[in-house]
Write a protein that holds these residues in place. Structure first.
Motif, mmCIF file in Angstrom:
data_model
loop_
_atom_site.group_PDB
_atom_site.id
_atom_site.type_symbol
_atom_site.label_atom_id
_atom_site.label_comp_id
_atom_site.label_asym_id
_atom_site.label_seq_id
_atom_site.Cartn_x
_atom_site.Cartn_y
_atom_site.Cartn_z
ATOM 1 N N ASN A 1 10.685 -7.343 -2.113
ATOM 2 C CA ASN A 1 9.432 -7.159 -1.379
ATOM 3 C C ASN A 1 8.895 -5.743 -1.549
ATOM 4 N N LEU B 1 4.990 -6.382 -1.553
ATOM 5 C CA LEU B 1 4.812 -7.363 -0.481
ATOM 6 C C LEU B 1 5.091 -6.712 0.859
ATOM 7 N N ASP B 2 5.984 -5.725 0.823
ATOM 8 C CA ASP B 2 6.317 -4.994 2.035
ATOM 9 C C ASP B 2 6.236 -3.511 1.706
ATOM 10 N N ASP C 1 -2.139 -6.014 -2.694
ATOM 11 C CA ASP C 1 -2.425 -7.377 -3.184
ATOM 12 C C ASP C 1 -3.078 -7.310 -4.561
#
Lengths: 429, 230
Positions: B49, B54-55, B78
């Motif tokens: 992630n 994503l994180d 993103d």
């Protein structure tokens, strides 16, 4: 368009839920649309029915009943207006046309209404669809929707439609004309000379047309006994077909109502106030209708509020369903985010999917509401003869747009729930 | 040149005293193939992630090709991810109801309303390259091996600088696992992309340039792959 396919695939996967949501929305919006459509149809239909009736004069009593009986041919016994009043109105120089209307008979459920030939054509303004107005006491004109054809013979039954009663043997009418469609209860009526109604009910004065020669009619003994019947057997009476029809009448019998067309609007108002006395009642049908519609408007308001509340409940249910649905799609949407889909795309997807359901539901609802209103109008027209035009107007478009607008705002709720979800959250299983 | 460096990266979660990830320095060279191994609960998925944006780590830098993605906004990450990283997951992450071709194109469709024919052509080429010839077949009707191959094609569709795979072979039978391993290695090499694989699959790990082991969020041992170097 893969995004659209993506939406459709999801809807198909949950087709039962989707169908239920669409049906709920369709039902709720149909309710709102139908209420509006039907109210409008009834209003336009009745206003149209009252068009020909400038001023109605009758015996004292309920003005609503007078209008319902004369304009909408609603069967009900009305107190008779003395014939002298009819004679006076007919002779009034401010009156363009004074048409007596006499009820009391029917034929195969169709009301037989006695009046004058001028009323049949609305003083020449409304040409007949076929044939000609009645010229003798044994002729009749039918409304546009009557199953009778020219040449048919009609023997009226005493009594209002649906009441039944004995057949009048005194007189039979030959149909000689058919009126154009008016969209009113008159479309089912049989119009006969008022003299025919008088004759049948034994109210006709045997010597009415000789009154002038015999020095007035005051001393004549009026025969008001309905059962005495045999008027045409009087030896001095001219053959029944040769009698003079229509005004001027001398000493005419009583009538339930007189429909008056004044020469000017001012005359109409003057006549109305002049005939608002203890002995007579004069009303503009429009004013009675306005009052009725005020009541109807209240009902519409209540129905509208119910429809609105239903729509609100459905809106709430849909938010609930879509938020639950969203939690099931959490992983899927997170996967899209993981693959690089922007949050706005996720919002758009969720929103578009809901709006697709809503739009389908509302479209179906408009169709259903229209159909429902139409069916109700058909039933109403069968029951009352009032043809209410069920038409979609800009007002309905505004209603649809406002429904869609509210739905668009509501659909943002789950869409924003999806927006708040982080990309990583859904991937952890 | 592409490649990634993690500097002083820590990740803490509420309720735990120690960090779930604590990596002072980890460098993956451009085009390098790195395997991350380790017991479950070691923080491998968290590392994925962080690597893919994503994180966001609690602290530290995640520098891809000069860009510290830990400092990018969520929307920025993103966007960066869609351009630079291809993801392959254990359970494929394909979308049922859509065809193989649609699945490959969907991530790009999320950013562009209209995909030109070059995108379609590339998707078809990639599908053929991974041995999927019925491009119109719905993915849910495919075997697991075929599904993962579609996912590999999807990961490479945007021409990423790195492919990150999380247990790509764990849910496949031995034969399919070997096919997918080979495709991952071959295709990333052809694309000139960096490959980071989290795996328990010794065979797949052995085909990497280097293996690091993650234990309780820390790199336990790092070094050249025991297998052959490229």
């Amino acid at each position: 368009m893969i995004a659209l396919r993506f939406i459709l695939v999801d809807l198909r996967r949950h087709w039962i839920g989707s169908l239920a949501v669409v049906c709920l929305i369709a039902g709720a919006s149909a309710l709102g649309i139908a209420v509006d459509l039907q109210e409008r149809a009834l209003r336009i239909g009745s206003a149209r029915a009252a068009e020909r009736f400038d001023l109605v004069i009758g015996a004292p009593g309920s003005d609503t009943q007078l209008v319902l009986s004369s304009v909408f041919l609603q069967p009900s016994p009305l107190t008779l207006l003395p014939g002298s009043v009819l004679a006076r109105i007919s002779a009034d120089p401010r009156v363009a046309m004074a048409a007596p209307v006499g009820f009391g008979d029917s034929f195969n459920g169709m009301p037989v209404v006695g009046t004058i030939a001028a009323f049949v054509t609305d003083g020449g303004r409304a040409p007949l669809a076929e044939g000609r107005p009645f010229g003798t006491i044994t002729e009749a004109v039918v409304g546009a929707d009557s199953p009778l054809v020219l040449g048919d013979q009609v023997k009226p039954i005493h009594g209002l439609p649906g009441e039944g009663g004995q057949t009048h043997r005194e007189l039979s009418y030959a149909i000689v004309g058919r009126m154009a469609k008016t969209g009113t209860p008159w479309d089912r009526a049989i119009l006969v000379p008022i003299e025919g109604v008088w004759t049948i009910h034994g109210m006709s004065h045997p010597h009415e047309h000789h009154a002038d020669e015999s020095g007035g009619s005051a001393e004549h003994d009026h025969d008001h006994d309905e059962r005495s019947g045999a008027v045409s057997t009087e030896p001095n009476d001219p053959p029944i077909g040769d009698r003079h029809l229509g005004p001027p009448w001398t000493d005419p019998p009583g009538v339930p109502a007189v429909i008056v067309k004044a020469k000017t609007i001012a005359d109409a108002y003057r006549l109305r106030s002049e005939y608002r006395t203890e002995a007579t009642l004069a009303v503009f049908p429009a004013e009675v209708l306005t009052r009725l519609f005020a009541t109807l408007g209240d009902i519409r308001l209540i129905l509208g509020a119910i429809a609105f509340a239903t729509q609100g409940l459905v809106g709430g249910a849909i938010v609930l369903v879509s938020v639950v649905h969203l939690s099931q799609r959490r992983r899927q949407l997170a996967m899209l985010r993981a693959l690089g889909a922007p949050r706005t795309a996720i919002v758009a997807l969720v929103w578009a999917e809901l709006m697709l359901l809503v739009a389908t539901g509302v479209a179906l609802g408009v169709g259903l509401g229209f159909l429902g209103a139409k069916l109700f109008a058909i039933w109403l027209s069968g029951a009352s003869g009032i043809v209410g035009p069920v038409i979609l107007t800009g007002q309905d478009l505004a209603l649809v747009l406002s429904l869609l607008g509210i739905a668009a705002a509501i659909a943002l709720v789950p869409a924003l729930v999806a927006y708040r979800q982080t990309a990583a959250s859904g991937l952890r299983s | 040149m592409p490649g990634v460096r993690l500097l002083n990266v820590t990740m803490r979660v509420a309720g735990l005293t120690g960090p779930v990830i604590d990596i002072p320095d980890l460098k993956v060279a451009p085009k390098e193939r790195l395997a991350v191994m380790g017991p479950s609960g070691a923080g491998k998925t968290t590392l994925i992630n962080i690597l893919t944006g994503l994180d966001r780590p609690t602290s530290g830098q995640v520098i891809w090709d000069g860009v510290d993605i830990a400092r990018l906004s969520e929307a920025g990450r993103d966007g960066w991810r869609s351009r630079n990283v291809g993801l392959v997951l254990q359970d494929f992450g394909l979308f049922d109801g859509l065809t193989a071709l649609e699945n490959v194109l969907l991530p790009q469709q999320m950013r562009r309303l209209h995909l030109g024919s070059p995108a379609h052509e590339r998707a078809r080429d990639l599908l053929s390259r991974v041995g999927i010839h019925r491009h119109g077949q719905k993915v849910e009707t495919m075997s697991r091996g075929e599904m993962q191959r579609v996912a590999v094609a999807r990961a490479l569709q945007a021409g990423p600088q790195a492919v990150v795979a999380d247990e790509p072979t764990a849910s496949l039978d031995a034969g399919s696992a070997r096919d997918v391993s080979d495709l991952l290695i071959d295709l990333t090499r052809e694309a000139g992309a960096t490959l980071v694989v989290i795996t328990h699959d010794v065979g797949l790990a052995g085909a990497m340039d280097r293996i690091v082991t993650l234990k309780r969020g820390r790199i336990d041992a790092a070094g050249a792959s025991p297998a052959v170097s490229p």
